[in-house]
Design a protein around this motif. Structure first.
Motif, PDB file in Angstrom:
ATOM      1  N   CYS A 200       0.842  -1.193   0.000  1.00  0.00           N
ATOM      2  CA  CYS A 200       0.000   0.000   0.000  1.00  0.00           C
ATOM      3  C   CYS A 200       0.880   1.246   0.000  1.00  0.00           C
ATOM      4  CB  CYS A 200      -0.908   0.003   1.226  1.00  0.00           C
ATOM      5  SG  CYS A 200      -1.907   1.502   1.363  1.00  0.00           S
TER       6      CYS A 200
ATOM      7  N   CYS B  77       0.074   3.243   3.652  1.00  0.00           N
ATOM      8  CA  CYS B  77       0.435   2.742   4.986  1.00  0.00           C
ATOM      9  C   CYS B  77       1.503   1.660   4.974  1.00  0.00           C
ATOM     10  CB  CYS B  77      -0.811   2.234   5.713  1.00  0.00           C
ATOM     11  SG  CYS B  77      -1.545   0.750   4.981  1.00  0.00           S
TER      12      CYS B  77
ATOM     13  N   LYS C 292       1.202  -1.478   4.099  1.00  0.00           N
ATOM     14  CA  LYS C 292       0.707  -2.833   4.331  1.00  0.00           C
ATOM     15  C   LYS C 292       0.749  -3.630   3.036  1.00  0.00           C
ATOM     16  CE  LYS C 292      -3.245  -5.414   6.006  1.00  0.00           C
ATOM     17  NZ  LYS C 292      -4.598  -5.398   6.523  1.00  0.00           N
TER      18      LYS C 292
ATOM     19  N   HIS D 204      -8.105  -3.171  -0.075  1.00  0.00           N
ATOM     20  CA  HIS D 204      -7.614  -2.688   1.219  1.00  0.00           C
ATOM     21  C   HIS D 204      -7.862  -1.185   1.360  1.00  0.00           C
ATOM     22  CE1 HIS D 204      -4.704  -1.231   4.185  1.00  0.00           C
ATOM     23  NE2 HIS D 204      -4.158  -0.522   3.217  1.00  0.00           N
TER      24      HIS D 204
ATOM     25  N   THR E 177     -10.208   0.324   4.160  1.00  0.00           N
ATOM     26  CA  THR E 177      -9.648   1.182   5.206  1.00  0.00           C
ATOM     27  C   THR E 177     -10.395   2.509   5.191  1.00  0.00           C
ATOM     28  OG1 THR E 177      -7.507   0.110   4.970  1.00  0.00           O
ATOM     29  CG2 THR E 177      -7.541   2.234   6.099  1.00  0.00           C
TER      30      THR E 177
ATOM     31  N   ASP F 132      -9.750   5.520   5.447  1.00  0.00           N
ATOM     32  CA  ASP F 132      -9.458   6.652   6.326  1.00  0.00           C
ATOM     33  C   ASP F 132      -8.940   7.832   5.503  1.00  0.00           C
ATOM     34  OD1 ASP F 132      -6.895   5.818   5.687  1.00  0.00           O
ATOM     35  OD2 ASP F 132      -6.262   5.472   7.747  1.00  0.00           O
TER      36      ASP F 132
ATOM     37  N   HIS G 264      -5.794   7.428   3.139  1.00  0.00           N
ATOM     38  CA  HIS G 264      -6.069   6.592   1.961  1.00  0.00           C
ATOM     39  C   HIS G 264      -6.956   7.337   0.966  1.00  0.00           C
ATOM     40  CE1 HIS G 264      -4.507   3.433   4.590  1.00  0.00           C
ATOM     41  NE2 HIS G 264      -4.284   2.732   3.490  1.00  0.00           N
TER      42      HIS G 264
END
Length: 78
Positions: free
Chosen positions: A11, A14, A16, A29, A33, A35, A38
């Motif tokens: 990602c 973040c 991930k 993802h 997520t 947020d 993102h």
């Protein structure tokens, strides 16, 4: 011509690793997520996070995931 990237997709927000290492799973993802960091990354790619999310929820198929996955792949090449 450059070699294709074969490393798992990480990602860009973040760090991930995508579940299967694919860009489409990274897109899932990012939507999951959802947020602020993102959403801002998606919007900075010239896309609309909310429009993609609404389209994904209301239209059959994975068009929004594919659009976001392409943006993630482009970012990996940079």
């Amino acid at each position: 011509m450059s070699e294709p990237i074969t490393d798992p997709v990480i990602c860009p927000v973040c760090g991930k690793k995508a579940k299967t290492g694919s860009a489409i799973d990274c897109a899932r993802h990012m939507f999951g997520t959802g947020d602020k960091p993102h959403r801002e990354w998606v919007n900075a790619q010239g896309l609309s996070f909310i429009d993609l999310l609404i389209d994904q929820a209301t239209t059959p198929g994975n068009k929004s995931y594919q659009i976001l996955a392409e943006a993630i792949e482009k970012a990996r090449v940079k």
